[in-house]
Design an enzyme around this catalytic site. Sequence first.
Site, PDB file in Angstrom:
ATOM      1  N   ASP A   1       0.703  -0.914   0.087  1.00 34.31           N
ATOM      2  CA  ASP A   1       0.187  -0.035   0.186  1.00 34.31           C
ATOM      3  C   ASP A   1       1.380   0.666  -0.148  1.00 34.31           C
ATOM      4  OD1 ASP A   1      -3.454   0.371   1.034  1.00 34.31           O
ATOM      5  OD2 ASP A   1      -1.913   2.344   1.203  1.00 34.31           O
TER       6      ASP A   1
ATOM      7  N   ASP B   1       4.170   2.214  -3.659  1.00 40.86           N
ATOM      8  CA  ASP B   1       3.508   2.217  -5.029  1.00 40.86           C
ATOM      9  C   ASP B   1       3.170   0.944  -5.900  1.00 40.86           C
ATOM     10  OD1 ASP B   1       2.185   2.763  -7.277  1.00 40.86           O
ATOM     11  OD2 ASP B   1       3.510   4.126  -8.808  1.00 40.86           O
TER      12      ASP B   1
ATOM     13  N   ASP C   1      -6.582  -4.305  -4.235  1.00 42.43           N
ATOM     14  CA  ASP C   1      -7.717  -3.446  -2.988  1.00 42.43           C
ATOM     15  C   ASP C   1      -7.829  -2.655  -2.939  1.00 42.43           C
ATOM     16  OD1 ASP C   1     -10.072  -2.717  -1.647  1.00 42.43           O
ATOM     17  OD2 ASP C   1      -8.707  -4.106   0.421  1.00 42.43           O
TER      18      ASP C   1
HETATM   19  N1  SAM Z   1     -12.498  -1.043  -0.555  1.00 46.61           N
HETATM   20  C1  SAM Z   1     -12.152   0.205  -1.165  1.00 46.61           C
HETATM   21  C2  SAM Z   1     -12.666   0.808  -2.386  1.00 46.61           C
HETATM   22  O1  SAM Z   1     -14.183   0.586  -1.788  1.00 46.61           O
HETATM   23  O2  SAM Z   1     -12.819   1.389  -2.727  1.00 46.61           O
HETATM   24  C3  SAM Z   1     -10.443  -0.034  -1.194  1.00 46.61           C
HETATM   25  C4  SAM Z   1      -9.379   0.009  -0.148  1.00 46.61           C
HETATM   26  S1  SAM Z   1      -7.874   0.230   0.385  1.00 46.61           S
HETATM   27  C5  SAM Z   1      -8.527   1.939   1.708  1.00 46.61           C
HETATM   28  C6  SAM Z   1      -7.474   1.080  -0.421  1.00 46.61           C
HETATM   29  C7  SAM Z   1      -5.811   2.018  -0.653  1.00 46.61           C
HETATM   30  O3  SAM Z   1      -5.301   1.143  -2.013  1.00 46.61           O
HETATM   31  C8  SAM Z   1      -5.743   2.414   0.279  1.00 46.61           C
HETATM   32  O4  SAM Z   1      -4.507   1.811   1.540  1.00 46.61           O
HETATM   33  C9  SAM Z   1      -4.732   3.568  -0.705  1.00 46.61           C
HETATM   34  O5  SAM Z   1      -3.469   4.059  -0.296  1.00 46.61           O
HETATM   35  C10 SAM Z   1      -3.690   2.221  -1.180  1.00 46.61           C
HETATM   36  N2  SAM Z   1      -3.811   2.642  -2.633  1.00 46.61           N
HETATM   37  C11 SAM Z   1      -3.738   3.521  -3.551  1.00 46.61           C
HETATM   38  N3  SAM Z   1      -3.122   3.623  -4.683  1.00 46.61           N
HETATM   39  C12 SAM Z   1      -2.104   3.318  -4.501  1.00 46.61           C
HETATM   40  C13 SAM Z   1      -0.967   2.075  -5.122  1.00 46.61           C
HETATM   41  N4  SAM Z   1      -0.720   3.384  -6.382  1.00 46.61           N
HETATM   42  N5  SAM Z   1       0.035   1.737  -4.818  1.00 46.61           N
HETATM   43  C14 SAM Z   1      -0.394   1.379  -3.350  1.00 46.61           C
HETATM   44  N6  SAM Z   1      -1.469   1.130  -2.767  1.00 46.61           N
HETATM   45  C15 SAM Z   1      -2.359   2.442  -3.694  1.00 46.61           C
END
Ligand code: SAM
Length: 306
Positions: A111, A143, A161
Amino acid sequence: MSAPRTSKWYIEYSSPHLGHMHGITEILVSVQTKFQKMDIVRSGAFGTCLILDDKMQASSVDEFIYHETLVHPVMLTHPAPKSVLVIGGGEGATLREVLRHRSVEKAVMVDIDDQVIEQCKKHLPSWHQGAFDDKRSKVISTDARKYLEETDEIFDVIITDLSEPVEEGPAYLLYTREFYQMAMGRLSANGTLSLQAGTAAIPYLLNFSAVYQTLNSVFPVVAPYQTFIPSFGLPWGFAIASKNQDPRQFSEAFVDQKIQERISSPLSFYDGTTHKGLFGVPKHVRRELEASKIVIEDNHPLFTYH
Ligand code: SAM
């Protein structure tokens, strides 16, 4: 006499013309991280909620529906998953569901935002339930696209996710053909991938259908599915993509038997009957998915309204 209405409201906009209102009883966290706006609030109806860039990510009342839907069908679609990559998944609930599978030896979660992980650890312990500390887990804060570009690890299952592809948000380059090609390159021979693909509600099928066609441009098998997520107020689209495995062929009895054999504790949402419902995508949605011509590319990203 009826109770007085809440005076604080959070409105999640799906478009300029549609929003869902949640009455808020307490704000636990409200910060701008390096990557996104993060709110953790208590809603009168749905308990504690994680909201990123004004988009509801999950609520304590119904997160089991979202996370079981995202994780178990794709895990059962693989014959015996040992190594799993979770992309995003900050709350730790996706990792929690992955770790219920007895066959899993290694679960890597990548994440981008360690502030989201830290705040979820603190405020949402019933979501991760110690998943971050399981000896099979490895959490990497970077990332996920960069991680996939640089790693030479191979995974049996990849679960993306991610938050929605909002403009200038951290996730939009993880919904493109180039990204899915990279993910396919990191999957083992029977590898499977799942993701959430935005709403499956009739006026706003653009994202779901574009993600479906983008996956189709890379993977031999793509199985779209959907369920209603109460805290989103909308039916939600998901997809499983794979090299050769198709979950649409599984009978109810097969799914129930595999759950019995492979998952270590009782589920609340997913079983054989639910599986049939998930993949019984209604005709009008199937028609839109098939009719779409959009393939999302790095140079032609698709953004969700927010
Ligand atoms: N349940 C969710 C929904 O309805 O969209 C998604 C859950 S989760 C909280 C989404 C996660 O994706 C976040 O913690 C965010 O930091 C992560 N995220 C976003 N862009 C990202 C990237 N480029 N690389 C890794 N993680 C990423």
